[in-house]
Write an enzyme that holds these catalytic residues in place. Structure first.
Site: not given
Ligand SMILES: [Zn+2]
Length: 178
Positions: A46, A51, A95-96, A137-138, A141
Site C-alpha cells: 500500500g 508518502q 510502513c514504507l 492504514h492508507e 496517511h
Molecule cells: Zn504506511
C-alpha cells in the site's frame, strides 16, 4: 516511467492532511501509475500519495500474494462508510515510511468504503482481513496519521527518536561528501 522517492519518518510532510482530488484526468492516472510502480518496487502492499510528497487523497494497494495475479486497486478520495467496531483484528503492520519497523495494531476487522476509481467512477466495496487493515492504514496517511500513533507513547517516542537520529546521521554524512 520514473520512480518516486518515498519519504520516511520523521519527515514533517507525512503529518500533512491531504486534499481531495477534483477531477481524474490523464495527469492523475499517470501519477497513479508512477505510485503503483514505486509501491511494487519498494516492495510494499500500500502507498499513499503523501508518502511520495504529494498531499492528494490518492492511494494504491495490492494485497495479492506474489504467486497470484497482480490486482492493483487505485483509491481516490476514499472514505470509510462503516467499520465493524465490535469485530476487531490485530495485524503486525509495517510502513514504507518507517522502514524495517513492525508492530501489532488492532483495528476493525471489516470496513465498507467509497472511493473514485482509476476511470473516475464512484465505487463502493467491503473488505476484511489484510485488505481491510491496509485500507485503514492508507486512509490514515491521508489524514497525517501513522500506525505508530496507535502504540504506547513510550514505544512511539523510541521509534521517532531512532529515525530522527538516523536521518541526522545521514545528513551529516551527506555534508561531508564534498
Ligand atoms: Zn504506511
Amino acid at each position: 516511467m520514473s520512480k518516486l522517492e518515498i519519504l520516511t519518518l520523521p519527515d514533517p510532510v507525512l503529518r500533512q492532511k491531504s486534499a481531495a482530488i477534483e477531477t481524474v484526468d490523464d495527469a492523475t492516472r499517470h501519477f497513479m501509475d508512477e505510485m503503483l510502480k514505486t509501491m511494487y518496487d519498494a516492495p510494499g502492499i500500500g502507498l499513499a500519495a503523501i508518502q511520495v510528497g504529494e498531499p492528494r487523497r490518492i492511494i494504491t494497494i495490492d494485497v495479492a500474494r506474489e504467486e497470484e495475479e497482480k490486482s492493483p486497486l487505485f483509491l481516490i478520495n476514499p472514505e470509510i462508510l462503516w467499520s465493524s467496531e465490535d469485530e476487531r483484528s490485530t495485524y503486525e503492520e509495517g510502513c514504507l515510511s518507517i522502514p524495517d519497523y513492525y508492530a501489532e495494531v488492532e483495528r476493525p476487522a471489516k470496513v465498507r468504503f467509497r472511493y473514485i476509481d482509476y476511470e473516475g467512477k464512484e465505487q463502493e466495496r467491503e473488505a476484511e482481513g489484510l485488505l481491510a487493515t491496509c485500507v485503514q492504514h492508507e486512509i490514515d496517511h491521508l489524514n497525517g496519521v501513522l500506525f505508530i500513533d496507535y502504540l504506547s507513547k513510550l514505544k512511539r517516542d523510541l521509534v521517532v527518536k531512532k529515525f530522527t537520529k538516523a536521518a541526522r546521521e545521514k545528513e551529516r554524512q551527506r555534508q561531508h561528501r564534498i
